[in-house]
Design an enzyme around this catalytic site. Structure first.
Site, mmCIF file in Angstrom:
data_model
loop_
_atom_site.group_PDB
_atom_site.id
_atom_site.type_symbol
_atom_site.label_atom_id
_atom_site.label_comp_id
_atom_site.label_asym_id
_atom_site.label_seq_id
_atom_site.Cartn_x
_atom_site.Cartn_y
_atom_site.Cartn_z
ATOM 1 C CD GLU A 38 0.411 -4.287 4.605
ATOM 2 O OE1 GLU A 38 1.271 -4.318 4.369
ATOM 3 O OE2 GLU A 38 -0.731 -2.918 4.181
ATOM 4 C CG HIS A 53 -24.245 -13.395 -0.589
ATOM 5 N ND1 HIS A 53 -25.188 -14.127 -0.879
ATOM 6 C CD2 HIS A 53 -24.045 -12.722 -1.619
ATOM 7 C CE1 HIS A 53 -25.680 -13.578 -2.256
ATOM 8 N NE2 HIS A 53 -25.037 -12.683 -2.337
ATOM 9 C CD GLU A 56 -3.698 -1.708 -1.040
ATOM 10 O OE1 GLU A 56 -3.753 -2.728 -1.577
ATOM 11 O OE2 GLU A 56 -2.152 -0.625 -0.754
ATOM 12 C CE LYS A 84 8.301 -1.081 -0.146
ATOM 13 N NZ LYS A 84 7.295 -0.574 0.080
ATOM 14 N NE ARG A 92 16.569 -7.565 1.024
ATOM 15 C CZ ARG A 92 16.543 -7.089 0.290
ATOM 16 N NH1 ARG A 92 15.944 -5.987 -0.904
ATOM 17 N NH2 ARG A 92 16.449 -8.687 -0.019
ATOM 18 C CD1 TRP A 104 9.653 -10.514 8.819
ATOM 19 C CD2 TRP A 104 9.767 -12.022 7.189
ATOM 20 N NE1 TRP A 104 8.805 -10.993 8.994
ATOM 21 C CE2 TRP A 104 8.983 -11.607 7.421
ATOM 22 C CE3 TRP A 104 10.368 -13.371 6.675
ATOM 23 C CZ2 TRP A 104 7.652 -12.523 7.082
ATOM 24 C CZ3 TRP A 104 9.099 -14.327 6.748
ATOM 25 C CH2 TRP A 104 7.736 -14.201 6.828
ATOM 26 C CE LYS A 125 -1.139 0.181 2.577
ATOM 27 N NZ LYS A 125 -1.256 -1.221 1.282
ATOM 28 C CB CYS A 149 17.418 -10.869 5.987
ATOM 29 S SG CYS A 149 16.470 -12.273 7.072
ATOM 30 C CG ASN A 205 17.365 -12.524 2.320
ATOM 31 O OD1 ASN A 205 16.677 -12.774 2.664
ATOM 32 N ND2 ASN A 205 18.124 -11.411 0.738
ATOM 33 N N GLY A 206 17.414 -16.004 2.569
ATOM 34 C CA GLY A 206 16.813 -16.947 1.628
ATOM 35 C C GLY A 206 16.595 -17.751 3.012
HETATM 36 O O1 M6R Z 1 7.158 -5.937 -3.962
HETATM 37 P P1 M6R Z 1 5.801 -6.372 -4.512
HETATM 38 O O2 M6R Z 1 5.130 -5.639 -5.197
HETATM 39 O O3 M6R Z 1 6.297 -7.595 -5.265
HETATM 40 O O4 M6R Z 1 5.278 -6.967 -2.447
HETATM 41 C C1 M6R Z 1 3.506 -7.367 -2.734
HETATM 42 C C2 M6R Z 1 3.517 -7.341 -1.486
HETATM 43 O O5 M6R Z 1 4.292 -8.018 -0.376
HETATM 44 C C3 M6R Z 1 2.895 -5.952 -0.789
HETATM 45 O O6 M6R Z 1 2.168 -5.272 -1.491
HETATM 46 C C4 M6R Z 1 2.620 -6.164 0.537
HETATM 47 O O7 M6R Z 1 1.289 -6.070 0.120
HETATM 48 C C5 M6R Z 1 2.711 -4.893 1.336
HETATM 49 N N1 M6R Z 1 2.640 -5.394 2.369
HETATM 50 C C6 M6R Z 1 1.486 -3.833 0.920
HETATM 51 O O8 M6R Z 1 1.115 -2.884 1.796
#
Ligand code: M6R
Length: 585
Positions: free
Chosen positions: A470, A486, A463, A580, A27, A70, A467, A2, A96-97
């Site tokens: 997400e 497989h 990756e 994030k 966040r 969050w 993307k 958060c 936050n936590g």
């Molecule tokens: O801040 P970080 O690079 O440690 O974050 C890692 C992941 O949480 C981050 O890459 C996440 O998968 C993103 N949503 C990717 O777009």
């Protein structure tokens, strides 16, 4: 997970805190709330949903705290949004936590007659403070006694209706104090107040204290600590959209500069770091999400260019490898934010075994940067969009340069990366953008998209799928070309889109065969390749960059995902359910 912010000073706290909260939305953005000291009362407002561009008029005040959530404990609702209060609403808390022992604490407090309104773990903090205040403690002592009872992670801000101060405490969640000429900010990230000051104290774990006319910081035993602020060189413009519709778009286009910035470190620094890798007895690259995939891509480059084996482990799984660690092990912890709980936890476990830690992060003030032995900043500037784009390619650029330097080819490595950065002009040329936008129209209503790659492009396929998932919410999966037959090939049917990474490297022939296998089952094959091939139904043309291929080839897919999200009416900067920095395990 958060974002929290507080302000005390001569300007209107309600306005500053609300404005700062909007910048912390990356966040968490499922609900938000604000608490304002309004005379000898606390005014509060909570709302479900993202703040977005909402405007509110709150009572003017010199003291306010706010939170963007969050959800972890308790569903997304107004009642569970922060701030949380004690029974009498004299105290407001944002947090936050995660308080891991909140069940037991809540039970104890309920037995003593405290009434809880929410399902959150945070609310116990407000009631514990109330309990200690009723014993006659002042707020500083009450907070100290409260945090002694908490297990888990916290960055906490507290205000009391009769106290002209903001109290804070920190463990395992980021918190910093911004020192402005008109007052003090306390927030999860300097981005929240960077337009007012870049003079910042980054708090350490177990520090507690308050700000009123000055900051007072204590350790858990009540001993005062004198902390010098540091200057952070982030600028407000870097955190703004600068004419782009979304941060994601801005950050995709920024890559032609950020890739070059990533490798602009002094040659000596890069050589020193490669020596660490060379001399280590066991090297582990660790990261989460996209950062993990950047590690995986780089492991192929290390193998091919530097003839060096590196282990790559998802940070959340790393703890199970701790038995292999020795003081001669090197952990290369890759994290954009430097606050990802899985990464920090892995690093702490490695440190217990006296392994050495090299942090590759974009946030030099982050916890990861501070607890590591060596630091290599990505220098990408703030990444605001929740999904990683420019920081992924910065990680790849830096790791690629390390591999080349290890092979004694620093100059060649640097040239390749500069070439990759220049190629982005072509990849995102008006003509290519138009072609990707056309493709987005074809894919927007699909249920599944599969991504295939081999070698260096294998993790790129992972990756690419991440993307797409997400920001478009289309089910996407990445596979190695060989793995597909497989089992997964069973999912391919007429018109199933398959994105095939086919660079002109040693994987070309085999990945084209894999493309033929899916095409034979009806797939719609999208080739990402320097050369057209009759197996492609759609061709995304990319330059032939040899070993630097991976850095550039992800970019058209980032743009494709962005375009699909827009066509579907989704906000690519704020994908549902995501945050994030994932600061919980
Ligand atoms: O801040 P970080 O690079 O440690 O974050 C890692 C992941 O949480 C981050 O890459 C996440 O998968 C993103 N949503 C990717 O777009």
């Amino acid at each position: 997970m958060c974002g929290i912010i507080g302000y005390i000073g001569n300007e209107n706290a309600s306005e500053l805190v609300f404005k700062g909260l909007k910048r912390l939305e990356y966040r968490g953005y499922d609900s938000w709330g604000i608490a304002i000291k309004n005379g000898n009362e606390i005014f509060s407002k909570k709302c479900v949903g993202a703040i977005g561009d909402a405007e509110y008029t709150f009572p003017k005040s010199m003291v306010a705290i706010a939170h963007t959530r969050w959800a972890t404990h308790g569903n997304v609702s107004e009642i569970n949004a922060h701030p949380h209060f004690c029974c009498k609403k004299h105290i407001a808390v944002v947090h936050n936590g995660i308080i891991e022992n909140y069940h037991e604490l809540r039970k104890e407090l309920e037995e003593k007659g405290h009434e809880f309104l929410s399902d959150t773990d945070t609310e116990v903090i407000a009631h514990l403070l109330e309990e200690f205040l009723e014993k006659g403690y002042n707020l500083e002592k009450a907070l100290k006694e409260t945090v002694k009872k908490l297990e888990g992670s916290y960055a906490i801000l507290v205000i009391h209706k009769d106290d002209h101060a903001i109290y804070f405490a920190k463990k395992d969640s980021p918190l910093c104090i911004g020192i402005a000429d008109h007052g003090f900010f306390v927030a999860s990230d300097p981005v929240a107040f960077i337009d007012h000051t870049n003079n910042i104290i980054f708090l350490e774990d177990y520090e507690i204290g308050y700000v009123n006319t000055h900051p007072k910081i204590f350790d858990i035993h009540g001993k005062e600590k004198y902390r010098k602020p540091i200057k952070v060189d982030w600028k407000l413009e870097q955190a703004e959209k600068n004419g782009y519709e979304y941060y994601m778009e801005k950050e995709i286009f920024e890559q032609k500069e950020t890739i070059i910035r990533a490798v602009s470190h002094e040659k000596e620094k890069i050589e020193k770091i490669t020596k660490l890798i060379d001399n280590a007895f066991g090297v582990f690259f660790i990261g989460s999400g996209s950062s993990y995939y950047a590690c995986l891509v780089s492991s192929y480059i290390f193998s091919k260019i530097a003839k060096k084996h590196v282990n790559v482990v998802d940070a959340s799984e790393f703890g199970y490898y701790k038995h292999f660690l020795t003081p001669r092990t090197l952990i290369v912890a890759v994290s954009q934010s430097g606050e990802t709980a899985d990464v920090l936890d892995a690093v702490k476990k490695a440190k217990e075994k006296h392994a050495k830690i090299l942090a590759i992060t974009n946030v030099i003030s982050s916890t990861l940067a501070r607890i590591s032995d060596y630091l290599l900043p990505m220098q990408a500037g703030p990444e605001i969009c929740v999904v990683s784009t420019k920081t992924f390619t910065s990680q790849l650029a830096l790791l690629t340069l390390l591999a080349y330097t290890l092979a004694g080819k620093y100059n060649e490595g640097k040239e390749k990366i500069i070439e990759a950065a220049k190629a982005i002009e072509t990849i995102l040329s008006p003509e290519n953008k138009k072609s990707i936008e056309e493709l987005a129209k074809k894919l927007k209503d699909k249920e599944h998209i599969f991504c295939l790659g081999r070698g260096v492009s294998y993790a790129l396929a992972l990756e690419a799928a991440l993307k797409i998932k997400e920001v478009t919410y289309i089910h996407a999966e990445g596979f190695s070309g060989g793995f597909l037959k497989h089992g997964t090939i069973a999912l391919i049917e007429k018109d199933t889109p398959c994105i095939v990474f086919a660079p002109k490297d040693e994987t070309y022939k085999e990945i084209i065969s894999n493309a033929q296998e899916v095409k034979a089952r009806g797939a719609f094959v999208i080739g990402v390749s320097p050369e057209n091939n009759k197996v492609f139904d759609y061709w995304i043309k990319v330059p032939n960059l040899k070993e630097a291929t991976a850095i550039a080839n992800i970019i058209p897919i980032q743009y494709l995902a962005y375009q699909i999200a827009k066509l579907k009416g989704y906000n690519p900067d704020r994908p549902r359910n995501l945050a994030k920095s994932v600061t919980v395990k």
